[in-house]
Design an enzyme around this catalytic site. Structure first.
Site, mmCIF file in Angstrom:
data_model
loop_
_atom_site.group_PDB
_atom_site.id
_atom_site.type_symbol
_atom_site.label_atom_id
_atom_site.label_comp_id
_atom_site.label_asym_id
_atom_site.label_seq_id
_atom_site.Cartn_x
_atom_site.Cartn_y
_atom_site.Cartn_z
ATOM 1 N N PHE A 161 4.559 42.389 19.216
ATOM 2 C CA PHE A 161 4.176 43.278 20.229
ATOM 3 C C PHE A 161 4.327 41.643 20.900
ATOM 4 O O PHE A 161 3.624 40.594 21.082
ATOM 5 C CB PHE A 161 2.515 43.124 20.414
ATOM 6 C CG PHE A 161 2.141 43.383 21.574
ATOM 7 C CD1 PHE A 161 2.086 45.071 22.735
ATOM 8 C CD2 PHE A 161 1.048 42.581 22.906
ATOM 9 C CE1 PHE A 161 1.969 45.145 23.715
ATOM 10 C CE2 PHE A 161 1.368 42.905 23.662
ATOM 11 C CZ PHE A 161 0.875 44.128 24.709
ATOM 12 N N LYS A 164 -2.949 32.669 27.356
ATOM 13 C CA LYS A 164 -4.613 33.480 26.843
ATOM 14 C C LYS A 164 -5.592 32.620 26.578
ATOM 15 O O LYS A 164 -5.934 32.035 27.780
ATOM 16 C CB LYS A 164 -5.110 34.374 25.052
ATOM 17 C CG LYS A 164 -3.853 35.782 25.460
ATOM 18 C CD LYS A 164 -4.211 37.143 24.191
ATOM 19 C CE LYS A 164 -3.384 37.649 24.851
ATOM 20 N NZ LYS A 164 -3.828 39.026 25.380
ATOM 21 N N ASP A 200 5.586 33.281 18.716
ATOM 22 C CA ASP A 200 4.553 33.892 19.480
ATOM 23 C C ASP A 200 3.114 33.786 19.353
ATOM 24 O O ASP A 200 3.047 33.761 18.246
ATOM 25 C CB ASP A 200 5.226 35.737 19.633
ATOM 26 C CG ASP A 200 4.288 35.697 21.092
ATOM 27 O OD1 ASP A 200 2.601 34.832 21.299
ATOM 28 O OD2 ASP A 200 4.858 37.243 21.371
#
Length: 404
Positions: free
Chosen positions: A140, A254, A225
């Site tokens: 994801f 984030k 990531d």
């Protein structure tokens, strides 16, 4: 307006791309939030790790307020007095040379794809238009059309094609499959050191080191990531630190915005990020002074090592408490720092049902994929609050077992 009215308004006027729990939050502080009717909840999702430092951390709010009184946006047509320091400090935190600031995590991923292709053509010598990137099953990396094109999640992918070519999917954690997929046209391997959306799936022992060795041997970039796993969540500044590996590019986001503004970045070596030329890539808001000011305050918090240590110490407590529930409503748990994937016995309930029952007891969590739930509380949570969260989960599992 009460909870029902707020939900009805959002359903009427908002696109239906989410199915949130029936909780409408009005305020938050630290690890706690309060809904529109005054009920308090312990937040054990932390906005998918965007709130690593809790709601309204005083240092982050102060940095944002001070910058709001000075300057918020210039675009990159001009410089601003926060950008250079932000890039330097973030590069130093990650042990790299350069930073490409963006806004969202998906933008960081898209930017890294462009950088990897440009590097492949200009440095490695891959024929134009032939660059390929190896990715992992269960990944994801975001919701843009290029990214969902190499997703293996049907909910993310189905109905949104045609998709961008140039990606090869291999099994996560399988170094032999990765090696077989690398060709002379491969420019990068893009993986999550821990697959968050898949259910907090930990890389097998030694896998990340194998990825680093293979990519170095074959002249391929290793892109990690760390948008969810990075910035203290797993007990280190970066999950790659736990594995003792250094990729060519880190993708961050984030928590970099402190839960206040969207901030993301590609952080890497000069010989890789240096392939970009003026005019080839950009973002109106990327590197804006407000984002940079908050990002600098986040770096200050991480520079002390306090939050990394808290995640390690409390993570050990979380792993111990959750491990005691395996065989008592849980079939498996995976924990790294303050991040857990919790597999509920599917004969008891779905992950969604467990999260609903937890919310009834004042704890917020989020399901993913069937009967798996994720726990990712803010790193400011106390040991007593963490015990409270697991106690509530224990109660939910016991009630479900008795009902069955």
């Amino acid at each position: 307006m009460d909870t029902a009215a707020h939900i009805a308004q959002a359903e009427r006027f908002g696109a239906h791309n989410y199915a949130p729990l029936p909780v409408v939050i009005a305020s938050g502080e630290g690890a706690w939030v309060t809904d529109v009717e005054g009920r308090r909840y312990l937040d054990c999702l932390a906005a998918y790790s965007a709130l690593n430092f809790g709601h309204r951390h005083p240092a982050l709010v102060a940095a944002a307020r001070a910058q709001l009184d000075r300057l918020t946006l210039t675009s990159r047509a001009f410089g601003n007095d926060r950008l250079g320091e932000f890039c330097q400090r973030l590069a130093e935190l990650a042990g790299k040379d350069m930073v490409l600031p963006m806004n969202t995590g998906a933008e960081a991923v898209e930017s890294a794809i462009k950088v990897a292709r440009a590097w492949g053509y200009r440095i490695k010598g891959v024929p134009d238009g032939r660059a390929r990137i190896v990715v992992a099953d269960g990944n994801f990396h975001g919701r843009t059309t290029t990214i969902v094109g190499f997703s293996t999640d049907p909910d993310a992918r189905n109905g949104f094609g045609p998709f961008t070519p140039g990606f090869d999917v291999v099994a996560y954690g399988d170094a032999e499959a990765l090696e077989a997929a690398i060709t002379d046209e491969t420019v990068a391997v893009l993986i999550e050191p821990i697959q968050g959306e898949a259910g907090v799936i930990l890389a097998p022992e030694g896998y990340l080191a194998q990825v680093r060795a293979l990519t170095a041997e074959r002249g391929v970039l290793f892109i990690a990531d760390e948008i969810q796993s990075g910035l203290g969540r797993t007990g280190a500044t970066l999950e790659c630190d736990n594995a003792g590996v250094v990729p060519d590019l880190y993708l961050l986001g984030k928590a970099l915005g402190g839960g206040i503004v969207p901030v993301s970045a590609v952080v890497g070596d000069a010989e890789v990020l240096g392939v970009l030329r003026p005019g080839e890539h950009g973002s109106t808001f990327g590197g804006n002074p407000l984002a940079a000011a908050v990002g600098l305050a986040v770096i200050d918090l991480l520079s002390t090592g306090e939050f990394q240590a808290r995640a390690r110490d409390l993570g050990a407590q979380l792993a111990r408490r959750l491990g005691e529930l395996v065989g008592h409503g849980l079939v498996d748990v995976r924990v790294r720092g303050l991040w857990a994937g919790v597999d509920v016995d599917p004969d008891l309930a779905t992950g969604r049902r467990v999260c609903e029952l937890l919310a009834d007891r004042g704890v917020l969590a989020k399901e993913t994929h069937g009967s798996t739930i994720r726990l990712a509380p803010p790193l400011v949570i106390t040991d007593q609050e963490l015990d409270l969260a697991v106690d509530r989960l224990t109660e939910v599992l016991a009630d479900l077992s008795h009902a069955g």
